[in-house]
Write an enzyme that holds these catalytic residues in place. Sequence first.
Site, PDB file in Angstrom:
ATOM      1  N   SER A  64       0.852  -1.187   0.000  1.00 36.57           N
ATOM      2  CA  SER A  64       0.000   0.000   0.000  1.00 36.57           C
ATOM      3  C   SER A  64       0.888   1.237   0.000  1.00 36.57           C
ATOM      4  O   SER A  64       1.696   1.408  -0.912  1.00 36.57           O
ATOM      5  CB  SER A  64      -0.953  -0.028   1.195  1.00 36.57           C
ATOM      6  OG  SER A  64      -1.859   1.052   1.129  1.00 36.57           O
ATOM      7  N   HIS A 113      -2.670  -1.003  -3.411  1.00 37.01           N
ATOM      8  CA  HIS A 113      -3.738  -0.039  -3.198  1.00 37.01           C
ATOM      9  C   HIS A 113      -3.412   1.225  -3.993  1.00 37.01           C
ATOM     10  O   HIS A 113      -2.367   1.842  -3.773  1.00 37.01           O
ATOM     11  CB  HIS A 113      -3.863   0.311  -1.712  1.00 37.01           C
ATOM     12  CG  HIS A 113      -4.139  -0.873  -0.839  1.00 37.01           C
ATOM     13  ND1 HIS A 113      -3.826  -0.909   0.504  1.00 37.01           N
ATOM     14  CD2 HIS A 113      -4.708  -2.071  -1.111  1.00 37.01           C
ATOM     15  CE1 HIS A 113      -4.198  -2.069   1.017  1.00 37.01           C
ATOM     16  NE2 HIS A 113      -4.725  -2.798   0.053  1.00 37.01           N
ATOM     17  N   ASP A 123      -4.438  -4.876   5.963  1.00 30.11           N
ATOM     18  CA  ASP A 123      -4.708  -5.712   4.792  1.00 30.11           C
ATOM     19  C   ASP A 123      -3.507  -6.616   4.504  1.00 30.11           C
ATOM     20  O   ASP A 123      -2.358  -6.162   4.494  1.00 30.11           O
ATOM     21  CB  ASP A 123      -5.004  -4.836   3.571  1.00 30.11           C
ATOM     22  CG  ASP A 123      -5.519  -5.641   2.392  1.00 30.11           C
ATOM     23  OD1 ASP A 123      -6.074  -6.736   2.616  1.00 30.11           O
ATOM     24  OD2 ASP A 123      -5.359  -5.177   1.252  1.00 30.11           O
TER      25      ASP A 123
END
Length: 344
Positions: free
Chosen positions: A158, A185, A284
């Site tokens: 991310s 992401h 995540d």
Amino acid sequence: MENLKYTVVIADDSAIIRGLLEKAFKSESDFEVKETVSNGRKLLDAAKLHAPDLVVSDIDMPEMDGLEAGRMIVSEVGSALVIFSEEKGMKAQALDAGAILFEVKPVLSELRNEMLKSFIARIREKLLKNGIRPHRRDVEPEKHESFSSYKILCIGASTGGPTAVQTVLSKLGKNFSLPIVYVQHLDVGADVKMVNWFNSSCPNVSVELAKDGQEAYRGHVYLAPAERHLVIGSISPSGNPILKLSDEPEERFLRPAVNKLFRSAAKLYGSSCLAILMTGMGRDGADGCQMIVENGGHTIVEDKSTCAVFGMPAAAIEQNAANEILPRDKIARRILTLTGNVGV
């Protein structure tokens, strides 16, 4: 999680010392001795063949000394190095060669089981401190060059991810043996620009946006499009992943979600799944890493020292879902070692 072991190669020009060390390591359930050798040249050859987690070496040996061989092994293979030598004044040189531990070898008459057991305990502590954990050993290579128990490499990241992943991809060489599936992401509209950036900065691999129903091939990187989940839908007859895109609801407010990819890979590939979780905010990927580990696969998470945000890797570590914790500049070398790509 059964059968988790460190693999070891031992080098000493004394057959008696080799035998004592081998016996001591074999008495420990989390170590497996792959080979014992009598000099540095043979040690280097054995390390390239077995790609062990650990080499334990004397210094003064014929043909090539342990420091020269150890320095090359650390650089080229990525094994952890422990020097076990009677030469007390060589500690600084050993650490300079990349050793994680220097232990003074006592005279033969003082080599007792208790001493060797304590020595191995210190080695284990150093391995764990360096983010090296035992891993599943259901399948072992007969020849390093032909070995790859892993069939897929999954990457999740991310915040700060593109730079981190670029560091890894650029060091995997031109003929990497696994398909690479990557969830990052990102904002809508940024995915195509990111693919173009990766292709210009990592010319050794081919990067593209993943397509629904696409078969993923070795040496290619498949990036999840913005706002679509990317999972492994099935496995082709040749063993390659068949990619699936979906518009299912967000997970933890995220689409694509790293967890979605990792769980699908764990389910279909089991112990053949290798996954990397890098810098990022939130949690995540942690659940996915846990499922991969529980299914016998192997996970590497980025160390705090190189993360832009130590959220996602930290969450995986908290869940005991990280087999190894490494700074980003050491991850590629470890991947190459685990997948049998060293020297290829």
